[in-house]
Design a protein around this motif. Structure first.
Motif, mmCIF file in Angstrom:
data_model
loop_
_atom_site.group_PDB
_atom_site.id
_atom_site.type_symbol
_atom_site.label_atom_id
_atom_site.label_comp_id
_atom_site.label_asym_id
_atom_site.label_seq_id
_atom_site.Cartn_x
_atom_site.Cartn_y
_atom_site.Cartn_z
ATOM 1 N N ALA A 84 0.629 -1.818 -0.139
ATOM 2 C CA ALA A 84 -0.413 0.068 0.478
ATOM 3 C C ALA A 84 0.847 1.118 0.135
ATOM 4 C CB ALA A 84 -0.995 0.010 1.104
ATOM 5 N N GLN A 85 1.918 0.956 0.479
ATOM 6 C CA GLN A 85 2.710 2.190 0.883
ATOM 7 C C GLN A 85 3.532 2.549 -0.930
ATOM 8 O OE1 GLN A 85 5.299 1.951 4.073
ATOM 9 N NE2 GLN A 85 4.103 1.896 5.731
ATOM 10 N N ALA A 86 3.428 2.257 -1.570
ATOM 11 C CA ALA A 86 4.429 1.770 -2.476
ATOM 12 C C ALA A 86 2.610 2.280 -3.701
ATOM 13 C CB ALA A 86 5.014 0.260 -3.160
ATOM 14 N N GLU A 91 -6.836 -6.751 -2.269
ATOM 15 C CA GLU A 91 -8.356 -7.128 -1.034
ATOM 16 C C GLU A 91 -7.413 -8.726 -0.548
ATOM 17 O OE1 GLU A 91 -10.244 -5.662 0.122
ATOM 18 O OE2 GLU A 91 -10.443 -3.591 -1.084
ATOM 19 N N TRP A 92 -6.284 -9.413 0.447
ATOM 20 C CA TRP A 92 -6.384 -10.059 0.856
ATOM 21 C C TRP A 92 -6.961 -10.896 1.636
ATOM 22 C CZ3 TRP A 92 -4.197 -10.988 5.745
ATOM 23 C CH2 TRP A 92 -3.865 -10.247 6.173
ATOM 24 N N ARG A 93 -8.086 -9.633 3.074
ATOM 25 C CA ARG A 93 -9.020 -10.519 3.564
ATOM 26 C C ARG A 93 -9.317 -11.614 3.514
ATOM 27 N NH1 ARG A 93 -6.548 -8.847 8.913
ATOM 28 N NH2 ARG A 93 -5.711 -7.169 8.794
ATOM 29 N N ASN A 94 -10.604 -11.005 1.911
ATOM 30 C CA ASN A 94 -11.241 -12.406 2.285
ATOM 31 C C ASN A 94 -10.827 -13.741 1.690
ATOM 32 O OD1 ASN A 94 -13.446 -10.053 2.466
ATOM 33 N ND2 ASN A 94 -13.189 -9.630 0.434
ATOM 34 N N TYR A 95 -9.290 -13.753 1.155
ATOM 35 C CA TYR A 95 -8.553 -15.172 0.820
ATOM 36 C C TYR A 95 -8.673 -16.245 2.070
ATOM 37 C CZ TYR A 95 -9.498 -12.540 -3.585
ATOM 38 O OH TYR A 95 -9.522 -11.953 -4.693
ATOM 39 N N THR A 96 -8.340 -15.135 3.613
ATOM 40 C CA THR A 96 -7.909 -16.247 4.562
ATOM 41 C C THR A 96 -8.723 -16.969 4.996
ATOM 42 O OG1 THR A 96 -8.885 -14.612 6.144
ATOM 43 C CG2 THR A 96 -6.157 -14.598 4.397
ATOM 44 N N ASN A 97 -10.470 -17.556 4.478
ATOM 45 C CA ASN A 97 -11.296 -18.405 4.894
ATOM 46 C C ASN A 97 -11.361 -18.031 6.181
ATOM 47 O OD1 ASN A 97 -11.372 -20.392 2.831
ATOM 48 N ND2 ASN A 97 -9.863 -21.335 3.720
ATOM 49 N N GLY A 98 -11.698 -16.753 6.598
ATOM 50 C CA GLY A 98 -11.720 -15.932 8.044
ATOM 51 C C GLY A 98 -10.478 -16.164 8.783
ATOM 52 N N GLN A 99 -9.376 -16.171 8.658
ATOM 53 C CA GLN A 99 -8.806 -16.770 9.599
ATOM 54 C C GLN A 99 -7.799 -15.176 9.617
ATOM 55 O OE1 GLN A 99 -5.608 -19.723 8.777
ATOM 56 N NE2 GLN A 99 -4.521 -19.302 10.341
ATOM 57 N N CYS A 100 -8.074 -14.408 9.016
ATOM 58 C CA CYS A 100 -7.439 -12.819 9.530
ATOM 59 C C CYS A 100 -8.909 -12.310 8.705
ATOM 60 C CB CYS A 100 -6.331 -12.554 8.220
ATOM 61 S SG CYS A 100 -4.718 -14.005 8.204
ATOM 62 N N VAL A 109 -16.844 1.387 8.962
ATOM 63 C CA VAL A 109 -17.128 -0.417 7.800
ATOM 64 C C VAL A 109 -14.846 -0.395 7.373
ATOM 65 C CG1 VAL A 109 -18.807 -0.388 7.174
ATOM 66 C CG2 VAL A 109 -17.106 0.795 6.252
ATOM 67 N N TYR A 110 -15.158 -1.835 7.272
ATOM 68 C CA TYR A 110 -13.701 -2.359 7.194
ATOM 69 C C TYR A 110 -13.415 -2.053 5.691
ATOM 70 C CZ TYR A 110 -9.432 -4.712 5.211
ATOM 71 O OH TYR A 110 -7.579 -5.363 5.127
ATOM 72 N N LYS A 111 -11.970 -0.788 5.267
ATOM 73 C CA LYS A 111 -11.867 -0.747 4.046
ATOM 74 C C LYS A 111 -9.919 -1.437 3.850
ATOM 75 C CE LYS A 111 -14.320 2.944 2.816
ATOM 76 N NZ LYS A 111 -14.096 4.412 2.242
ATOM 77 N N ALA A 112 -9.706 -2.084 2.822
ATOM 78 C CA ALA A 112 -8.132 -2.315 2.600
ATOM 79 C C ALA A 112 -6.974 -1.149 2.074
ATOM 80 C CB ALA A 112 -8.882 -3.310 0.918
ATOM 81 N N CYS A 113 -8.223 -0.283 1.739
ATOM 82 C CA CYS A 113 -7.106 0.701 0.751
ATOM 83 C C CYS A 113 -7.647 2.726 1.546
ATOM 84 C CB CYS A 113 -6.303 0.966 0.023
ATOM 85 S SG CYS A 113 -5.441 -0.677 -0.597
ATOM 86 N N GLY A 114 -7.361 3.184 2.675
ATOM 87 C CA GLY A 114 -7.632 4.593 2.974
ATOM 88 C C GLY A 114 -6.680 5.055 3.043
ATOM 89 N N PRO A 115 -6.795 6.084 2.721
ATOM 90 C CA PRO A 115 -6.484 7.352 3.962
ATOM 91 C C PRO A 115 -6.186 7.643 5.533
ATOM 92 C CG PRO A 115 -8.225 8.173 3.189
ATOM 93 C CD PRO A 115 -8.740 6.984 2.942
ATOM 94 N N GLN A 116 -4.822 7.970 5.172
ATOM 95 C CA GLN A 116 -3.947 8.177 6.779
ATOM 96 C C GLN A 116 -4.756 8.706 7.721
ATOM 97 O OE1 GLN A 116 -1.292 5.899 8.382
ATOM 98 N NE2 GLN A 116 -1.940 4.601 7.148
ATOM 99 N N LEU A 144 -4.008 2.955 3.343
ATOM 100 C CA LEU A 144 -3.455 1.398 4.160
ATOM 101 C C LEU A 144 -5.062 1.246 4.964
ATOM 102 C CD1 LEU A 144 -0.637 3.235 6.732
ATOM 103 C CD2 LEU A 144 -0.147 1.163 4.293
ATOM 104 N N GLU A 145 -5.406 -0.630 5.452
ATOM 105 C CA GLU A 145 -6.153 -0.351 5.572
ATOM 106 C C GLU A 145 -6.712 -0.519 6.890
ATOM 107 O OE1 GLU A 145 -6.009 -4.785 6.709
ATOM 108 O OE2 GLU A 145 -4.279 -4.832 8.000
ATOM 109 N N GLY A 146 -7.512 -0.076 7.269
ATOM 110 C CA GLY A 146 -8.531 0.366 8.459
ATOM 111 C C GLY A 146 -9.887 0.815 8.418
#
Length: 522
Positions: A84-86, A91-100, A109-116, A144-146
């Protein structure tokens, strides 16, 4: 790394680092699937910008060396932040089967990439930290996510957690907010959020005129209270003003309390009973209203008193009496009773005969039997008296002299002369209706004795010698008697042991007429 930084103490000594711990070795054959997500196509757009190998090695090391099953998420998050800094959002958390999973506090609400630095409704804050190029501008360029406000809403301020649909609001002193044109009442002030200035404008609450209030119910008092910042008259209850006296209800009624506005009111209500002579009777119970009627408390209700009605039927009197009894009225009673008026005798042929009190009846077929109706205490009892004839032997009679005694019971005759002797027989003794338990032996003296009459020349009169057959020796005997009521007693009787001829006085009813005659000698 802490052991590489030494802090000088007062004695200028240095901390002595502990011996280095051995580097843990990776368990053989450990290959956590979550770590390979870093080298998968999920992060493919970032692989050419930031190498993923160090992150993959760190993920495998952590996941295989620590007990926390979610430790691998840290490496994935670190690689995603670096991407994200680059400038590459993953959007990676939806691929962890709920583990992350990443949880946000509502309403964010959660956003994978948002303004600081998230834009707010505070224009000064937005101008200083977002729109103006300064030392903080670099933070605005990093995604960043947040947790962020949902699409279509804005963060009210940087210190609040309110996401509002419009920034046309007025902020309250407690940090809350009101929308433009919204009105409310606070501290007896009617306030409005002015849509042009977005400032709060307030004025005292306008109170409506209240019509006169009358509190005339029992227990009511008038009080003044403040309602919505306005003073108003109100009727309240004061139970100390309620009457404490209660009503007394008549028999068949009970007191029922009904709650009024403030105080209870009492009234007498009918019960499900009948009332007679100040006594309550349940439905179906007998009521002694009339001696000559059968009365019960019925199910129907009187329309005026609302009490149950007493239902009566005339008493049916049984006037039939058995033989020997007559039905007679009894003073003070509805029905009379059967009173015994005569004795009833049951004959051997199962027929009956009625005998009036004090009279004697002899059956036509048996002259040796007679019945007498006597009153014993309050009962009329038939007494049976049976004549027992002595043994009759026709061969002992002078032929032609056999006749029946005047009472028609026993045969009698002129007996052939026999010497005086004891004659025996067996009979049941009967005394006042009581009968001997067994037959007893009865004895009689009978027979001829010498008796003569002759003229005495010397005495010039009749000389007589009379003897009779009578008892010479006797014995007193006892026998048990049984009465009709079951009572028993002992009865004494005389038993003749020996009979004999004894002299007795010769009785001359009339003087014997003596006719003198002259005897002539020849």
């Amino acid at each position: 790394m802490a052991h590489q930084w030494h802090v000088a103490e007062q004695n200028n000594s240095q901390c002595t680092p502990p011996p280095p711990e051995p580097t843990p070795t990776q368990p053989p054959g450990c290959n956590p699937p979550i770590c390979h997500l870093i080298q998968s196509e999920v992060f493919e757009s970032c692989h050419e910008i930031i190498p993923y190998e160090p992150f993959l090695v760190a993920c495998i090391f952590d996941a295989c060396s620590m007990d926390n099953v979610n430790i691998g998420c840290t490496s994935l998050q670190a690689y995603a932040n670096a991407c994200a800094q680059a400038g590459v959002c993953i959007e990676w958390r939806n691929y962890t089967n709920g583990q992350c999973n990443f949880t946000c506090e509502k309403p964010k609400v959660y956003k994978a990439c948002g303004p600081q630095v998230e834009q707010t409704c505070n224009a000064w804050y937005n101008f200083k930290f977002i729109k103006t190029q300064n030392e903080f501008s670099v933070m605005g360029d990093i995604q960043l996510e947040g947790c962020y406000c949902p699409l279509g809403t804005s963060l009210m301020s940087s210190t609040s957690n309110y996401c509002i649909p419009s920034c046309d609001i007025c902020t309250l002193p407690n940090g809350e907010w009101k929308e433009a044109n919204e009105t409310w009442v606070s501290n007896c002030q009617e306030c409005v959020c002015d849509p042009y200035s977005l400032e709060i404008q307030c004025q005292p609450v306008a109170c409506q005129h209240q019509p006169p209030l009358t509190c005339d119910q029992e227990g009511q008092v008038k009080v003044v209270e403040t309602v919505d910042c306005c003073q108003m008259d109100k009727c309240e209850c004061d139970v100390t003003r309620c009457s404490t006296s209660k009503i007394t209800c008549p028999v068949g009624f009970e007191t029922e309390a009904t709650m009024g506005v403030c105080c209870p009111t009492y009234q007498c209500v009918p019960m499900d009973v009948c009332v007679f002579n100040n006594t309550e009777y349940q439905p179906g119970a007998n009521v002694p209203e009339d001696k000559c009627k059968n009365c019960v408390c019925g199910d129907s209700v009187d329309t005026q008193t609302h009490l149950h009605i007493i239902e009566c039927q005339p008493t049916e009197c049984d006037t039939h009496c058995q033989q020997g009894y007559d039905h007679q009225a009894v003073p003070g009673q509805c029905c009379g009773k059967c009173v015994q008026t005569s004795c009833v005798v049951m004959l051997p042929d199962n027929t009956t005969h009625t005998i009036q009190p004090g009279s004697v009846w002899i059956p036509s077929g048996d002259k040796c039997l007679k019945y007498e109706c006597v009153k014993i205490m309050d009962q009329l009892i038939p007494i049976e008296a049976k004549t027992v004839c002595p043994d009759f032997y026709p061969e002992d009679c002078v032929p032609g002299t056999e006749v029946i005694s005047p009472d028609g019971c026993c045969p009698v005759c002129n007996s052939i002369t026999k010497p005086c002797n004891v004659t025996k027989g067996k009979v049941y003794l009967d005394s006042n209706g009581c009968k001997s338990a067994n037959e007893v032996e009865v004895t009689t003296c009978g027979g001829s004795c010498g008796t003569y009459a002759m003229y005495s020349l010397e005495a010039n009169m009749m000389e007589r010698s009379c003897t009779c057959c009578r008892e010479v020796s006797t014995t007193k005997m006892e026998v048990e008697m049984i009465c009709p009521d079951g009572s028993k007693f002992n009865h004494s009787y005389i038993h003749i042991n020996k009979c004999g001829c004894q002299r007795t006085e010769c009785v001359t009813p009339e003087a014997t007429q003596v006719t003198r005659s002259r005897h002539r000698r020849r």
